[in-house]
Enzyme design. Sequence first.
Site, PDB file in Angstrom:
ATOM      1  N   GLY A   1       0.796  -1.217   0.000  1.00 19.07           N
ATOM      2  CA  GLY A   1       0.000   0.000   0.000  1.00 19.07           C
ATOM      3  C   GLY A   1       0.830   1.269   0.000  1.00 19.07           C
ATOM      4  O   GLY A   1       1.943   1.304  -0.529  1.00 19.07           O
TER       5      GLY A   1
ATOM      6  N   ARG B   1      -3.759  -5.514  -6.896  1.00 20.60           N
ATOM      7  CA  ARG B   1      -2.816  -4.485  -6.461  1.00 20.60           C
ATOM      8  C   ARG B   1      -1.398  -4.855  -6.895  1.00 20.60           C
ATOM      9  O   ARG B   1      -0.640  -3.997  -7.365  1.00 20.60           O
ATOM     10  CB  ARG B   1      -2.901  -4.315  -4.945  1.00 20.60           C
TER      11      ARG B   1
ATOM     12  N   ASN C   1      -2.536  -2.391   6.760  1.00 17.27           N
ATOM     13  CA  ASN C   1      -3.428  -1.352   7.259  1.00 17.27           C
ATOM     14  C   ASN C   1      -3.844  -1.650   8.703  1.00 17.27           C
ATOM     15  O   ASN C   1      -4.075  -2.806   9.068  1.00 17.27           O
ATOM     16  CB  ASN C   1      -4.663  -1.268   6.355  1.00 17.27           C
TER      17      ASN C   1
ATOM     18  N   CYS D   1      -3.874   9.097   8.473  1.00 19.75           N
ATOM     19  CA  CYS D   1      -3.092   9.040   9.715  1.00 19.75           C
ATOM     20  C   CYS D   1      -3.596   9.922  10.844  1.00 19.75           C
ATOM     21  O   CYS D   1      -3.787   9.440  11.959  1.00 19.75           O
ATOM     22  CB  CYS D   1      -1.629   9.391   9.420  1.00 19.75           C
TER      23      CYS D   1
ATOM     24  N   LYS E   1      -6.937   8.970  12.702  1.00 22.13           N
ATOM     25  CA  LYS E   1      -6.806   7.626  13.268  1.00 22.13           C
ATOM     26  C   LYS E   1      -5.820   7.616  14.426  1.00 22.13           C
ATOM     27  O   LYS E   1      -6.075   7.002  15.473  1.00 22.13           O
ATOM     28  CB  LYS E   1      -6.347   6.652  12.188  1.00 22.13           C
TER      29      LYS E   1
END
Length: 477
Positions: free
Chosen positions: A19, A47, A96, A281, A284
């Site tokens: 990611g 991905r 994640n 970020c 969270k």
Amino acid sequence: MVSIDAEHKVTHVCCIGAGYVGGPTSAVMAHKCPDIQFTVVDMDAKRIHAWNSDRLPVYEPGLDSLVQMQRNKNLHFSTDIDEAICAAQIVLIAVNTPAMQGTDSKRGAQADLRQVEACARRVAQCARHNTIVVEKSTVPCGTGDVVARILREHARPHVELSVLANPEFLSEGTAVRDLLHPDRVIIGGADADDRAQNALAAVYAHWVPRDRIVTMGRWSAELAKLASNAMLAQRVSNINSLSAVCEATGADVQQVAQACGLDSRIGAEFLRASVGFGGSCFSKDVASLVWLSASLGLPDVAEYWDNVLKMNDSHMQRFTRRIVSAFDMGVHGVRIAVWGFAFKSGTGDARNTPAAPICQMLLDQGAQLAIYDPMVPESQVRDKLDAGKDGGYVVCADAVTAAADAQALVVLTPWPEFRSANWHTVFAAMERPARVFDGHNVVDRQALEHIGFVVTTVGVSEKRCAIKSKILSIDQV
């Protein structure tokens, strides 16, 4: 400053998670460490296919060229997770860690560590030799202890698995630059992890000055990441709270920020008023710090940091109210051009973007939105918005098309192209009066007012704008 232990040379690094963190981090490491093979693995085959194509799944300035230079040389992208773990002396966990759903907002939000724990179990089951497991994901304090316990419970006999915390300090839009020229590299370990810390430090020492590689305890390293993002988010909320005072008194928030920033104890960074902070970020990590504080029996600390989040939310609501109150009958049926949907310029990421709640509040009041962002895919916009009963929106291919026949234009991302737009063309395309609501203070307000726009900016009162417009008109006579 750390000493570099070259006793155990690292030849293979595996990164689990392809990611925003894993991909750019591995690409820069591969570029700077040509003697080490880096394999980025992920369960998401689409991905991985994108990383192996000419259209990368992550947009970051400079990333494409790095990947093209290193791919299939010492940078590989694969879905064969087990094989990559087996070959590696160092395994980076960069999956994640979203906020848990359904937690009490007053007590923050616990990070969801299920993916991290699953990675730890898989490493333990696959590792055939001594391996260093590195937390790159943002995690709450004590996660390293949890990972270490899982590794002990599932590891093969005679295989030593060490756990390090090596938080990333990347800013989307400048991630490659941040990786190439880091302010610091933090490596946290247990008391007996000196060799593991030195082995990871030796990888970074290929390009990072040794005095910027800092070793510390694992808990300290884990908290350092949360604390850094919390303090940055706090500065955004600080200046945005002052922008409300400016709007009520006639002061100019940019002038106030300049005065404060000239104080060497404060500095000018992150003192730019805006519609609020977003991204994957800040919210969270602050919520995680709120939850951690509350769980440790520190309610006053939890409330302190929770107010940073509350200020961010209330600031978006206040900005939206300024748009709605500019129309005598509200915004029902009003066509509004929205310029920008990414949470910041330089990225195509719309996670936790302030644009989403602002647009949704306008849609809920019946506005008709024409949205344009140069980097955010239409699918991301549609994932974030619900047209509702009376509101509606379209996603446009360019800025001028979005502005056509609009009664208002709202700037929600400070893309450079908005600052340099042909505002005469935009003015001709819009209905009268043509209103601009600048959520990032990127436009030249006086220039736009000369053209004929009615301009509203963050941290400047409507009364002050009216006085300035009157002075300008007198000067023109």
